[in-house]
Design a protein around this motif. Structure first.
Motif, PDB file in Angstrom:
ATOM      1  N   PRO A 614     -41.693  54.552 -11.103  1.00 42.11           N
ATOM      2  CA  PRO A 614     -41.899  53.020 -10.769  1.00 42.11           C
ATOM      3  C   PRO A 614     -43.064  52.490 -10.278  1.00 42.11           C
ATOM      4  O   PRO A 614     -43.542  51.320 -10.701  1.00 42.11           O
ATOM      5  CB  PRO A 614     -40.608  53.007  -9.646  1.00 42.11           C
ATOM      6  N   THR A 615     -43.919  53.389  -9.826  1.00 39.98           N
ATOM      7  CA  THR A 615     -45.359  52.900  -9.527  1.00 39.98           C
ATOM      8  C   THR A 615     -46.468  52.646 -10.563  1.00 39.98           C
ATOM      9  O   THR A 615     -47.185  51.974 -10.393  1.00 39.98           O
ATOM     10  CB  THR A 615     -45.912  54.105  -8.360  1.00 39.98           C
ATOM     11  N   THR A 834     -29.660  41.988  -6.490  1.00 38.29           N
ATOM     12  CA  THR A 834     -30.937  42.413  -6.744  1.00 38.29           C
ATOM     13  C   THR A 834     -30.907  43.876  -7.296  1.00 38.29           C
ATOM     14  O   THR A 834     -31.700  44.496  -7.706  1.00 38.29           O
ATOM     15  CB  THR A 834     -31.989  42.568  -5.523  1.00 38.29           C
ATOM     16  N   PRO A 836     -30.165  46.997  -9.689  1.00 44.88           N
ATOM     17  CA  PRO A 836     -30.443  47.060 -11.018  1.00 44.88           C
ATOM     18  C   PRO A 836     -29.196  47.417 -11.724  1.00 44.88           C
ATOM     19  O   PRO A 836     -29.119  47.322 -12.967  1.00 44.88           O
ATOM     20  CB  PRO A 836     -31.393  48.132 -11.286  1.00 44.88           C
ATOM     21  N   ALA A 874     -39.614  41.019  -8.828  1.00 48.98           N
ATOM     22  CA  ALA A 874     -39.338  42.462  -8.350  1.00 48.98           C
ATOM     23  C   ALA A 874     -38.164  42.779  -8.928  1.00 48.98           C
ATOM     24  O   ALA A 874     -37.953  43.937  -9.055  1.00 48.98           O
ATOM     25  CB  ALA A 874     -39.488  42.341  -6.725  1.00 48.98           C
ATOM     26  N   ALA A 875     -36.944  42.055  -8.696  1.00 47.79           N
ATOM     27  CA  ALA A 875     -35.826  42.702  -9.360  1.00 47.79           C
ATOM     28  C   ALA A 875     -35.706  43.002 -10.792  1.00 47.79           C
ATOM     29  O   ALA A 875     -35.065  43.847 -11.269  1.00 47.79           O
ATOM     30  CB  ALA A 875     -34.631  41.289  -9.093  1.00 47.79           C
ATOM     31  N   ASP A 877     -38.442  43.803 -12.358  1.00 50.23           N
ATOM     32  CA  ASP A 877     -39.248  45.307 -12.432  1.00 50.23           C
ATOM     33  C   ASP A 877     -38.091  46.465 -12.255  1.00 50.23           C
ATOM     34  O   ASP A 877     -38.199  47.378 -13.302  1.00 50.23           O
ATOM     35  CB  ASP A 877     -40.172  45.284 -11.523  1.00 50.23           C
ATOM     36  N   GLN A 878     -37.288  46.471 -11.167  1.00 51.74           N
ATOM     37  CA  GLN A 878     -36.201  47.375 -11.302  1.00 51.74           C
ATOM     38  C   GLN A 878     -35.221  47.584 -12.223  1.00 51.74           C
ATOM     39  O   GLN A 878     -34.918  48.613 -12.655  1.00 51.74           O
ATOM     40  CB  GLN A 878     -35.536  47.409  -9.608  1.00 51.74           C
ATOM     41  N   GLU A 879     -34.626  46.355 -12.711  1.00 55.00           N
ATOM     42  CA  GLU A 879     -33.840  46.394 -13.772  1.00 55.00           C
ATOM     43  C   GLU A 879     -34.193  47.088 -15.203  1.00 55.00           C
ATOM     44  O   GLU A 879     -33.592  47.588 -15.751  1.00 55.00           O
ATOM     45  CB  GLU A 879     -33.348  44.765 -13.938  1.00 55.00           C
ATOM     46  N   LEU A 881     -36.530  49.419 -15.287  1.00 54.58           N
ATOM     47  CA  LEU A 881     -36.464  50.647 -15.094  1.00 54.58           C
ATOM     48  C   LEU A 881     -35.033  51.540 -15.142  1.00 54.58           C
ATOM     49  O   LEU A 881     -35.091  52.732 -15.070  1.00 54.58           O
ATOM     50  CB  LEU A 881     -37.326  50.945 -14.034  1.00 54.58           C
ATOM     51  N   ASP A 882     -34.123  50.555 -15.102  1.00 54.94           N
ATOM     52  CA  ASP A 882     -32.738  51.123 -15.087  1.00 54.94           C
ATOM     53  C   ASP A 882     -32.223  51.461 -16.364  1.00 54.94           C
ATOM     54  O   ASP A 882     -32.452  50.852 -17.097  1.00 54.94           O
ATOM     55  CB  ASP A 882     -31.796  50.205 -14.293  1.00 54.94           C
TER      56      ASP A 882
END
Length: 884
Positions: A614-615, A834, A836, A874-875, A877-879, A881-882
């Motif tokens: 993620p980073t 929020t 993912p 930001a949400a 970004d996480q989605e 990567l899911d």
């Protein structure tokens, strides 16, 4: 015949005992102390006169002196044992006490001069280690120095014992520096200018042997020293040939004294740090240690003549001190080429900069010579120093150059070029290569570009070689190409240097050996160093008309780095993250596009592209922008792939749906990474892709990606751009929410279908509703005339009679009321959903219950309106990567 020497030495021994016992008494009589002090001083004057007399009359047989001394080696071992016990007052008193077993005490030996008597050396050491009688140390040090004129092999032992003890006393005083302003019983026992006295004595002793005494050709033909050891001592230093037999002892004493130079420098470094601190605090006199300016001058006076006569040897000694005081890691965390130097290392650089005879050309020239010699004798280097001398030498020189002024560094280019060429010849020491690349970046970023054609060609040659060697280091974790495939593979298991050794911030943490061993441990650090240096180096080394040459450097690197970014195994995550950071810096230079565009576009289309750390997502957003934003053909190619995706003649519908969903996600990610309104002209084709995908009613994963893509369009395009798409998406949103309501009504929330793709499709649909409610009316004006169908504009209660029930209320009614948490409310200007992905349909209950209960404006708390976009991103970004 009168046993004069024997009597005086025994009297001297008893005077030390008497004076020491008196000094340690609680109620000591000052008159007695003064008397014993005066008596001992006169005895030392007498001893000095006896030494002169023995020298004049030629006392003893000097030719047989070495053989005679070997018979009494036990007595000198006993002196060495005493030095290990010197920290305790009990040892000081008991070891001289006559009650101690006589066989353990040094005795007077007949037919030996005073300077060769173990009893005399023992008395010297006891006097110097007794801290309560430091007022008489000056007399003892003068006596020792007077012994050096006595031409005998004893010079080596006397100088060794004297230097060791002076350094020990100086270290003790240095450790007590921070207590000088607090009451300390030891302070009152230290005479004025004690450190000054010690430094003067140390300088006199070391300079007598290494500076003033001449170098004599050794008569020993069986010299076992290698070329490396000779170079580090006297092989290449200034010398003066003296053939007199009186000076035959000098060579042995010189070689022996050089072993103590690193310890001398380390002790002087402690004093230097203390006096620099005192100088910064504007303290004029630190009683009883001395004036800071005097100590500073004495430290420089000690080092300067040594550096002038033996620059290479002194530089090698500084490398030992540098190694002793370094942190565990040479290379730092991401974002830093090397770890920050410790306080003591910075003090060493400060000291080196203040030595006038040690100019930049002296340092760089001798560094290059030492590096060449150490490389020629790698085994001798490791055996002599116990660590990788080349690494410490280059690291020290790098930090030294970091403190040079820009105009000075510009003058140092010829020497620096020779040093870099020498580093290019070292193939088995990765840290030297990585630091060499850091040297190159340091010079290029601080000095103007070279105008001379020959100089620029030499610069380009050394740049190509260093980058090539660093690329080889970065590819050490890759297997070789197989006969049936072109691409290398990442080795399944390899050491990771960061996980083995972590940087310790404590200044007292020292490394006892090289931290890294093995073939693969430098892979990660090599990629990080390339990330820090490569883009800048290429941009500065190659002019506007020479940019094509950079492709020759980058093509091999990109082909190897791309292997790491396409491998998504857990053990390869650190390398993949570092490679992404490197690519994000390289892709900023579009003139090198030919070297990386194809590899990166293939990586974007990789089925496992989103399995990343993620980073490293911010780096991939930069890479994608650089890849697509400046090449409309690639974006058109991606759109065509989404539209024409078929899955193949023999593939099932499931394979087709999965491929379609992946392509739509990559299209959404590409739009998400680029600038606002960048792809407005492609909105009709994007709409076509979404409409065609919506026709696949049973493809839950495809519908999820379409709603995700529409949410991206809302954030990345102006409202009027996607107005034609709003009626279609509103119709789909309403229709799927109706299906969701009916499914809940038919099956109930407890027995709902647990298909993860279906659940995440409803989550993506609900997120579109959540985002539309959070954003301001200016961003989504088309939704404002339809929001009444989804949520009421005022709170409702159980006894409220309404002729119309909004869709959110109808969905909330299908959930079990006993599980509802009425304390959960939406936050103004912040998204509610929020996560993912979800694993249970009941995770959506708080969202719909709050909409039904509180209405459109029923929120708690408040988030600044300008933070809404960042929270939604930001949400997202996480989605992305899911992978559910």
């Amino acid at each position: 015949r009168c046993h004069l020497q024997e009597s005086i030495l025994y009297v001297l021994q008893r005077s030390i005992v008497a004076h020491t016992e008196s000094a340690y008494m609680v109620n000591a009589d000052q008159e007695v102390l003064e008397w014993t002090k005066s008596f001992q001083s006169e005895l030392l004057v007498l001893v000095q006169n006896i030494l002169k007399l023995e020298k004049i009359v030629g006392w003893g047989d000097r030719s047989n002196l070495p053989a005679a001394l070997s018979k009494y080696e036990f007595d000198y071992k006993y002196v060495n044992y005493y030095m290990n016990c010197q920290d305790t007052h009990i040892a000081q008193v008991n070891i001289m006490n006559t009650e101690v077993e006589t066989s353990n005490n040094p005795k007077y030996i007949a037919n030996l001069p005073v300077v060769a008597q173990p009893l005399f050396v023992h008395c010297v050491l006891v006097a110097l280690t007794t801290r309560r009688v430091t007022f008489i140390h000056k007399k003892w040090l003068d006596t020792i120095f007077s012994c050096f004129d006595y031409k005998s092999p004893l010079l080596k032992k006397l100088s060794e014992f004297a230097v060791q003890q002076v350094l020990h006393n100086a270290q003790q005083l240095s450790r007590e520096y921070h207590n000088i302003r607090s009451p300390n019983p030891v302070v009152g026992c230290v005479p004025v200018n004690q450190v000054v006295l010690l430094l003067e004595s140390l300088t006199s002793t070391v300079h007598f042997i290494l500076v003033h005494a001449p170098i004599v050709p050794s008569s020993n033909t069986n010299n076992s020293k290698s070329g490396l050891l000779e170079f580090f001592t006297f092989g290449h230093e200034e010398n003066s040939n003296v053939s007199s037999a009186d000076y035959e002892y000098v060579n042995d004493a010189k070689h022996h004294m050089l072993q103590y130079i690193p310890k001398c420098f380390d002790t002087l470094l402690d004093l230097w740090m203390n006096w620099k601190m005192a100088d910064s605090e504007k303290v004029d006199n630190l009683f009883p240690w001395g004036k800071p300016l005097d100590v500073r001058n004495l430290v420089l006076n000690f080092i300067s003549p040594l550096f002038k006569k033996y620059p290479a040897s002194m530089l090698s000694s500084l490398c030992e001190v540098w190694h002793l005081n370094r942190r565990n890691l040479i290379f730092g965390r991401p974002g830093h080429l090397v770890s920050a130097a410790s306080k003591k290392q910075l003090a060493l650089i400060d000291l080196l900069m203040d030595i006038k005879v040690c100019t930049f050309d002296v340092v760089l020239k001798n560094s290059q010579k030492l590096l060449n010699t150490a490389t020629s004798h790698p085994k001798d280097s490791r055996e002599q120093f116990g660590f990788s001398f080349e690494v410490e030498l280059v690291h020290l020189t790098y930090e030294y150059c970091c403190h040079l002024k820009k105009h000075t560094m510009q003058k140092a280019w010829p020497h620096l070029l020779n040093l870099l060429r020498e580093a290019c010849t070292i193939t088995g020491n990765p840290p030297v290569t990585l630091l060499g690349l850091g040297f190159l970046q340091l010079y290029l970023t601080n000095c103007p570009q070279l105008e001379d054609t020959k100089a620029r060609r030499e610069l380009q040659e050394v740049t190509f070689k260093l980058v090539e060697m660093t690329t080889d280091i970065a590819s050490k974790s890759l297997s070789g190409n197989s006969w049936f495939g072109r691409r290398s593979e990442v080795l399944p298991v390899y050491n990771e240097v960061i996980s083995v050794k972590k940087e310790v911030d404590s200044e007292s943490s020292l490394s006892d050996e090289e931290n890294y061993e093995g073939e693969h441990v430098y892979t990660l650090q090599a990629i990080y160093v390339l990330n820090e240096c490569l883009a800048q180096i290429i941009d500065l080394v190659y002019g506007s008309e020479e940019k094509d040459k950079a492709i020759t450097i980058l093509s091999p690197l990109i082909s190897k780095i791309s292997v790491y970014i396409r491998n998504h195994a857990h053990h390869n995550m650190p390398n993949a993250k570092a490679s992404a950071a490197l690519l994000s810096s390289i892709t900023d230079y579009q003139y090198c596009r030919k070297a990386w565009s194809k590899e990166l576009f293939d990586a974007l289309l990789d089925p496992d592209f989103f399995i990343i750390d993620p980073t490293s997502l911010p780096q991939w957003k930069i890479i994608t922008e650089h890849l697509i934003a400046h090449d409309n053909l690639l974006f058109a190619d991606l759109l065509m792939r989404v539209t024409t995706a078929t899955g193949g003649l023999l593939s099932s519908n499931e394979v087709f749906y999965t491929q379609k969903a992946r392509l739509i996600r990559r299209l959404s990610f590409t739009i998400y990474c680029c600038e606002y309104n960048q792809y407005c002209k492609y909105i009709s084709k994007i709409q076509e892709c979404f409409v065609e995908a919506m026709k696949l009613n049973q493809a839950y994963q495809v519908i999820r990606e379409v709603f995700l893509g529409f949410r991206v369009l809302i954030l990345r395009m102006s409202p009027g751009t996607f107005t034609p798409l709003w009626p279609i998406m509103l119709n789909e949103l309403y229709g799927h929410l109706i299906e969701f309501r009916d499914s809940l009504r038919t099956r109930g929330d407890s027995s709902f279908d647990a298909n993860p793709r279906l659940l995440n499709m409803y989550l993506s649909i609900s997120k579109l509703l959540d985002q539309a409610l959070v954003l301001s009316a200016e961003m989504i004006p088309d939704f404002q005339v339809h929001n009444w169908a989804f949520v009421c504009d005022r709170p409702t209660t159980d006894d409220t009679e309404l002729s119309f029930r909004c869709l959110a209320g109808e969905i909330a009614d299908q959930y079990d009321k006993a599980l509802e948490d009425e304390s959960v409310k939406r936050t103004a200007n912040a998204p509610f959903l929020t996560a993912p992905s979800i694993a249970d349909v009941r995770e959506l209950q708080p969202f719909y219950s709050s909409l039904s209960r509180d209405g459109l404006f029923g929120t708690s708390g408040d988030v600044p309106a300008d933070s809404t976009i960042s929270l939604l991103e930001a949400a997202l970004d996480q989605e992305f990567l899911d992978l559910h």
